[in-house]
Scaffold this motif. Structure first.
Motif, PDB file in Angstrom:
ATOM      1  N   ALA A  21       0.824  -1.206   0.000  1.00 52.86           N
ATOM      2  CA  ALA A  21       0.000   0.000   0.000  1.00 52.86           C
ATOM      3  C   ALA A  21       0.860   1.259   0.000  1.00 52.86           C
ATOM      4  O   ALA A  21       0.591   2.221  -0.734  1.00 52.86           O
ATOM      5  CB  ALA A  21      -0.930  -0.012   1.210  1.00 52.86           C
ATOM      6  N   LEU A  22       1.902   1.269   0.828  1.00 55.60           N
ATOM      7  CA  LEU A  22       2.802   2.416   0.882  1.00 55.60           C
ATOM      8  C   LEU A  22       3.483   2.640  -0.460  1.00 55.60           C
ATOM      9  O   LEU A  22       3.515   3.775  -0.975  1.00 55.60           O
ATOM     10  CB  LEU A  22       3.850   2.190   1.966  1.00 55.60           C
ATOM     11  CG  LEU A  22       5.036   3.163   1.986  1.00 55.60           C
ATOM     12  CD1 LEU A  22       4.571   4.588   2.235  1.00 55.60           C
ATOM     13  CD2 LEU A  22       6.073   2.731   3.015  1.00 55.60           C
ATOM     14  N   CYS A 103      10.846   7.150   3.250  1.00 55.53           N
ATOM     15  CA  CYS A 103       9.693   6.585   3.948  1.00 55.53           C
ATOM     16  C   CYS A 103      10.049   6.201   5.377  1.00 55.53           C
ATOM     17  O   CYS A 103      10.924   5.356   5.602  1.00 55.53           O
ATOM     18  CB  CYS A 103       9.173   5.351   3.202  1.00 55.53           C
ATOM     19  SG  CYS A 103       8.559   5.738   1.553  1.00 55.53           S
ATOM     20  N   ASP A 104       9.380   6.849   6.328  1.00 54.35           N
ATOM     21  CA  ASP A 104       9.533   6.538   7.746  1.00 54.35           C
ATOM     22  C   ASP A 104      10.989   6.618   8.183  1.00 54.35           C
ATOM     23  O   ASP A 104      11.522   5.699   8.818  1.00 54.35           O
ATOM     24  CB  ASP A 104       8.932   5.161   8.056  1.00 54.35           C
ATOM     25  CG  ASP A 104       7.429   5.139   7.825  1.00 54.35           C
ATOM     26  OD1 ASP A 104       6.837   6.220   7.695  1.00 54.35           O
ATOM     27  OD2 ASP A 104       6.855   4.047   7.769  1.00 54.35           O
ATOM     28  N   LEU A 130      10.014  16.039  -3.720  1.00 55.68           N
ATOM     29  CA  LEU A 130      10.245  15.321  -2.465  1.00 55.68           C
ATOM     30  C   LEU A 130       8.976  14.571  -2.082  1.00 55.68           C
ATOM     31  O   LEU A 130       7.889  15.149  -2.062  1.00 55.68           O
ATOM     32  CB  LEU A 130      10.601  16.299  -1.344  1.00 55.68           C
ATOM     33  CG  LEU A 130      10.760  15.691   0.058  1.00 55.68           C
ATOM     34  CD1 LEU A 130      12.009  14.821   0.130  1.00 55.68           C
ATOM     35  CD2 LEU A 130      10.814  16.792   1.122  1.00 55.68           C
ATOM     36  N   VAL A 131       9.112  13.267  -1.801  1.00 56.35           N
ATOM     37  CA  VAL A 131       7.995  12.454  -1.309  1.00 56.35           C
ATOM     38  C   VAL A 131       8.417  11.858   0.028  1.00 56.35           C
ATOM     39  O   VAL A 131       9.434  11.167   0.107  1.00 56.35           O
ATOM     40  CB  VAL A 131       7.631  11.314  -2.288  1.00 56.35           C
ATOM     41  CG1 VAL A 131       6.433  10.528  -1.747  1.00 56.35           C
ATOM     42  CG2 VAL A 131       7.327  11.863  -3.671  1.00 56.35           C
ATOM     43  N   LEU A 132       7.641  12.132   1.058  1.00 56.40           N
ATOM     44  CA  LEU A 132       7.916  11.601   2.392  1.00 56.40           C
ATOM     45  C   LEU A 132       6.726  10.810   2.895  1.00 56.40           C
ATOM     46  O   LEU A 132       5.574  11.168   2.639  1.00 56.40           O
ATOM     47  CB  LEU A 132       8.169  12.731   3.397  1.00 56.40           C
ATOM     48  CG  LEU A 132       9.352  13.665   3.198  1.00 56.40           C
ATOM     49  CD1 LEU A 132       9.369  14.688   4.331  1.00 56.40           C
ATOM     50  CD2 LEU A 132      10.655  12.890   3.171  1.00 56.40           C
ATOM     51  N   ASN A 133       7.004   9.749   3.625  1.00 64.69           N
ATOM     52  CA  ASN A 133       5.969   9.101   4.428  1.00 64.69           C
ATOM     53  C   ASN A 133       6.391   9.174   5.883  1.00 64.69           C
ATOM     54  O   ASN A 133       7.564   8.949   6.217  1.00 64.69           O
ATOM     55  CB  ASN A 133       5.768   7.645   4.023  1.00 64.69           C
ATOM     56  CG  ASN A 133       4.492   7.073   4.640  1.00 64.69           C
ATOM     57  OD1 ASN A 133       3.397   7.422   4.227  1.00 64.69           O
ATOM     58  ND2 ASN A 133       4.636   6.230   5.644  1.00 64.69           N
ATOM     59  N   ARG A 174      -1.190  14.558   3.326  1.00 67.31           N
ATOM     60  CA  ARG A 174      -2.455  13.819   3.351  1.00 67.31           C
ATOM     61  C   ARG A 174      -2.327  12.580   4.220  1.00 67.31           C
ATOM     62  O   ARG A 174      -1.375  11.809   4.092  1.00 67.31           O
ATOM     63  CB  ARG A 174      -2.852  13.405   1.925  1.00 67.31           C
ATOM     64  CG  ARG A 174      -3.085  14.591   0.992  1.00 67.31           C
ATOM     65  CD  ARG A 174      -3.371  14.149  -0.422  1.00 67.31           C
ATOM     66  NE  ARG A 174      -3.547  15.298  -1.305  1.00 67.31           N
ATOM     67  CZ  ARG A 174      -3.723  15.214  -2.616  1.00 67.31           C
ATOM     68  NH1 ARG A 174      -3.726  14.007  -3.189  1.00 67.31           N
ATOM     69  NH2 ARG A 174      -3.881  16.298  -3.349  1.00 67.31           N
ATOM     70  N   TYR A 175      -3.297  12.418   5.097  1.00 66.81           N
ATOM     71  CA  TYR A 175      -3.363  11.187   5.878  1.00 66.81           C
ATOM     72  C   TYR A 175      -3.775  10.022   4.983  1.00 66.81           C
ATOM     73  O   TYR A 175      -4.563  10.183   4.036  1.00 66.81           O
ATOM     74  CB  TYR A 175      -4.403  11.321   6.994  1.00 66.81           C
ATOM     75  CG  TYR A 175      -3.988  12.224   8.121  1.00 66.81           C
ATOM     76  CD1 TYR A 175      -3.020  11.824   9.046  1.00 66.81           C
ATOM     77  CD2 TYR A 175      -4.569  13.481   8.277  1.00 66.81           C
ATOM     78  CE1 TYR A 175      -2.645  12.658  10.096  1.00 66.81           C
ATOM     79  CE2 TYR A 175      -4.193  14.317   9.317  1.00 66.81           C
ATOM     80  CZ  TYR A 175      -3.233  13.901  10.219  1.00 66.81           C
ATOM     81  OH  TYR A 175      -2.860  14.719  11.264  1.00 66.81           O
ATOM     82  N   TRP A 176      -3.239   8.857   5.274  1.00 63.64           N
ATOM     83  CA  TRP A 176      -3.717   7.627   4.635  1.00 63.64           C
ATOM     84  C   TRP A 176      -3.693   6.504   5.666  1.00 63.64           C
ATOM     85  O   TRP A 176      -3.339   6.715   6.807  1.00 63.64           O
ATOM     86  CB  TRP A 176      -2.915   7.293   3.379  1.00 63.64           C
ATOM     87  CG  TRP A 176      -1.510   6.835   3.584  1.00 63.64           C
ATOM     88  CD1 TRP A 176      -0.399   7.607   3.747  1.00 63.64           C
ATOM     89  CD2 TRP A 176      -1.054   5.476   3.619  1.00 63.64           C
ATOM     90  NE1 TRP A 176       0.714   6.827   3.897  1.00 63.64           N
ATOM     91  CE2 TRP A 176       0.350   5.516   3.825  1.00 63.64           C
ATOM     92  CE3 TRP A 176      -1.685   4.242   3.488  1.00 63.64           C
ATOM     93  CZ2 TRP A 176       1.131   4.360   3.902  1.00 63.64           C
ATOM     94  CZ3 TRP A 176      -0.904   3.087   3.566  1.00 63.64           C
ATOM     95  CH2 TRP A 176       0.479   3.151   3.766  1.00 63.64           C
ATOM     96  N   ASN A 177      -4.060   5.301   5.243  1.00 64.47           N
ATOM     97  CA  ASN A 177      -4.352   4.206   6.172  1.00 64.47           C
ATOM     98  C   ASN A 177      -5.414   4.671   7.161  1.00 64.47           C
ATOM     99  O   ASN A 177      -5.323   4.433   8.369  1.00 64.47           O
ATOM    100  CB  ASN A 177      -3.095   3.725   6.903  1.00 64.47           C
ATOM    101  CG  ASN A 177      -3.177   2.252   7.269  1.00 64.47           C
ATOM    102  OD1 ASN A 177      -4.062   1.545   6.818  1.00 64.47           O
ATOM    103  ND2 ASN A 177      -2.254   1.797   8.105  1.00 64.47           N
TER     104      ASN A 177
END
Length: 242
Positions: A21-22, A103-104, A130-133, A174-177
């Protein structure tokens, strides 16, 4: 992370619903805002699951992880060049990358978010993406965070402000999960509230893994139609280096 957690990641990230999913959301973000032509850095690549999926983009890929064994495994798994290094002091030239995913990582106890974001900005070319989780909500801190050495969790507003202070523009947070958040709270704060419990990274029974992934797929589809969620277990951020 502890070597045992890297081993769990290596075994699970190709199949486990959360990783799939991530990775799908990171790919969605890069499809919408790919940045200029050029190489992409996965800063905190772990054992290479995301790098392997990013190969579908057909652009040069580089990975970096603090653990040399994980970086070597990432190279073997993805075919991309992965190096051992520190997110607080990236071993790359200014403007070397057109896009950067992480990511994380900013949640980790060994990472200084301000220093890492300054480095992310430095190695991105002007106009780079830039993409961050990030994990959401300090009150969700649990045994999982202890096992993987997370010391901080975030809110969407706080994370957006952090990126703005670091000099990024066109920021989306944006929130997800979101649909599974009640189950996440039950799992982490009730069923496995003991701080000595194991992390959440493991193989699930196939029927359960398929069900959980199906819920995330529905959520992802609704998000693509424009639905925004007021809460979720994770935050995906997208920004541009001016």
């Amino acid at each position: 992370m502890e070597p045992a957690e890297y081993e769990l990641m290596d075994a699970a990230e190709e199949r486990m619903w959360w990783y799939r999913a991530l990775h799908a959301r990171v790919l969605d973000a890069l499809a919408r805002r790919p940045g200029p032509a050029g190489a992409l850095l996965d800063a905190g690549c772990g054992t290479g699951g995301l790098l392997r999926r990013l190969a579908a983009l057909g652009r040069p890929l580089v990975g970096l992880d603090f653990n040399p064994s994980a970086a070597a495994r990432a190279t073997a798994k993805s075919g991309a060049l992965a190096a051992a290094g520190d997110a607080n002091r990236l071993p790359f030239a200014d403007g070397a990358f057109a896009a950067l995913a992480s990511c994380d990582v900013l949640c980790h106890r060994a990472v200084d978010p301000d220093a890492a974001l300054a480095e992310f900005r430095r190695v991105l070319a002007p106009g780079g993406t830039l993409v961050l989780n990030l994990p959401a909500y300090d009150w969700l801190h649990s045994a999982h965070d202890i096992r993987v050495h997370n010391t901080r969790r975030f809110t969407a507003g706080g994370a957006r402000a952090m990126l703005a202070a670091a000099g990024f523009a066109a920021i989306e947070a944006r929130y997800w999960n979101a649909l599974l958040l009640p189950l996440m709270v039950l799992q982490r704060k009730v069923l496995r509230a003991d701080e000595k419990a194991e992390s959440d990274v493991h193989d699930f029974p196939p029927w359960l893994d398929a069900t959980l992934h199906g819920v995330t797929a529905v959520e992802r589809g609704l998000a693509r139609l424009g639905l925004r969620y007021p809460a979720g277990g994770s935050i995906l951020l997208l920004a541009t280096r001016p």
